[in-house]
Design an enzyme around this catalytic site. Structure first.
Site, PDB file in Angstrom:
ATOM      1  N   LEU A   1       6.020  29.989-103.116  1.00 19.83           N
ATOM      2  CA  LEU A   1       6.783  28.891-101.626  1.00 19.83           C
ATOM      3  C   LEU A   1       5.667  27.925-102.182  1.00 19.83           C
ATOM      4  O   LEU A   1       4.254  27.514-101.757  1.00 19.83           O
ATOM      5  CB  LEU A   1       6.843  28.800-101.011  1.00 19.83           C
ATOM      6  CG  LEU A   1       8.168  29.399 -99.736  1.00 19.83           C
ATOM      7  CD1 LEU A   1       7.989  29.621 -98.539  1.00 19.83           C
ATOM      8  CD2 LEU A   1       8.991  29.456-100.510  1.00 19.83           C
ATOM      9  N   HIS A   2       5.291  27.344-103.414  1.00 24.40           N
ATOM     10  CA  HIS A   2       4.368  26.537-104.298  1.00 24.40           C
ATOM     11  C   HIS A   2       4.952  25.495-103.886  1.00 24.40           C
ATOM     12  O   HIS A   2       6.130  24.846-102.843  1.00 24.40           O
ATOM     13  CB  HIS A   2       4.043  26.460-105.680  1.00 24.40           C
ATOM     14  CG  HIS A   2       4.873  26.296-106.437  1.00 24.40           C
ATOM     15  ND1 HIS A   2       5.241  24.751-106.855  1.00 24.40           N
ATOM     16  CD2 HIS A   2       5.919  26.971-107.266  1.00 24.40           C
ATOM     17  CE1 HIS A   2       6.683  24.896-107.610  1.00 24.40           C
ATOM     18  NE2 HIS A   2       6.908  26.038-108.022  1.00 24.40           N
ATOM     19  N   ALA A   3       4.640  24.213-104.166  1.00 20.11           N
ATOM     20  CA  ALA A   3       4.632  22.916-103.394  1.00 20.11           C
ATOM     21  C   ALA A   3       6.316  22.714-103.463  1.00 20.11           C
ATOM     22  O   ALA A   3       6.725  21.650-102.143  1.00 20.11           O
ATOM     23  CB  ALA A   3       3.848  21.530-104.011  1.00 20.11           C
TER      24      ALA A   3
ATOM     25  N   ALA B   1       8.599  24.451-101.265  1.00 23.10           N
ATOM     26  CA  ALA B   1       8.073  24.770 -99.855  1.00 23.10           C
ATOM     27  C   ALA B   1       8.294  23.462 -99.589  1.00 23.10           C
ATOM     28  O   ALA B   1       9.052  23.582 -98.379  1.00 23.10           O
ATOM     29  CB  ALA B   1       6.315  24.688-100.075  1.00 23.10           C
TER      30      ALA B   1
END
Length: 88
Positions: free
Chosen positions: A14-16, A19
């Site tokens: 769940l990177h930018a 997310a």
């Protein structure tokens, strides 16, 4: 309150970008609190900072919790979003 465990399979977790997609989906359910539980800690699903601070990596099992007016539908939508890769 309803909950379900799900495994995040995005290559980068769940990177930018995913997310942000997660938070946007959570915010659609205004009458419901969305939480992420991981490693004994709880994170607010409608906060990008909180979701990013969960440091969810590929292959990590998280528990999604929905509590509120449309909790069953909210949980199902969040599980579907995670399982679909959150746009990745």
């Amino acid at each position: 309150m309803v909950s379900q465990k799900v495994t995040v399979m995005n290559a980068s977790g769940l990177h930018a970008r995913p997310a942000n997609a997660f938070v946007k989906e959570a915010v659609r359910h205004a009458g419901c609190n969305i939480l992420i539980k991981k490693d004994g800690k709880t994170y607010m699903g409608k906060s990008i900072v909180s979701v990013l601070s969960a440091c969810v990596k590929c292959g990590t099992e998280i528990e999604l919790v929905a509590d509120g007016n449309d909790e069953a539908q909210a949980l199902q939508d969040m599980v579907n979003a995670v399982n679909s890769g959150l746009g990745e």
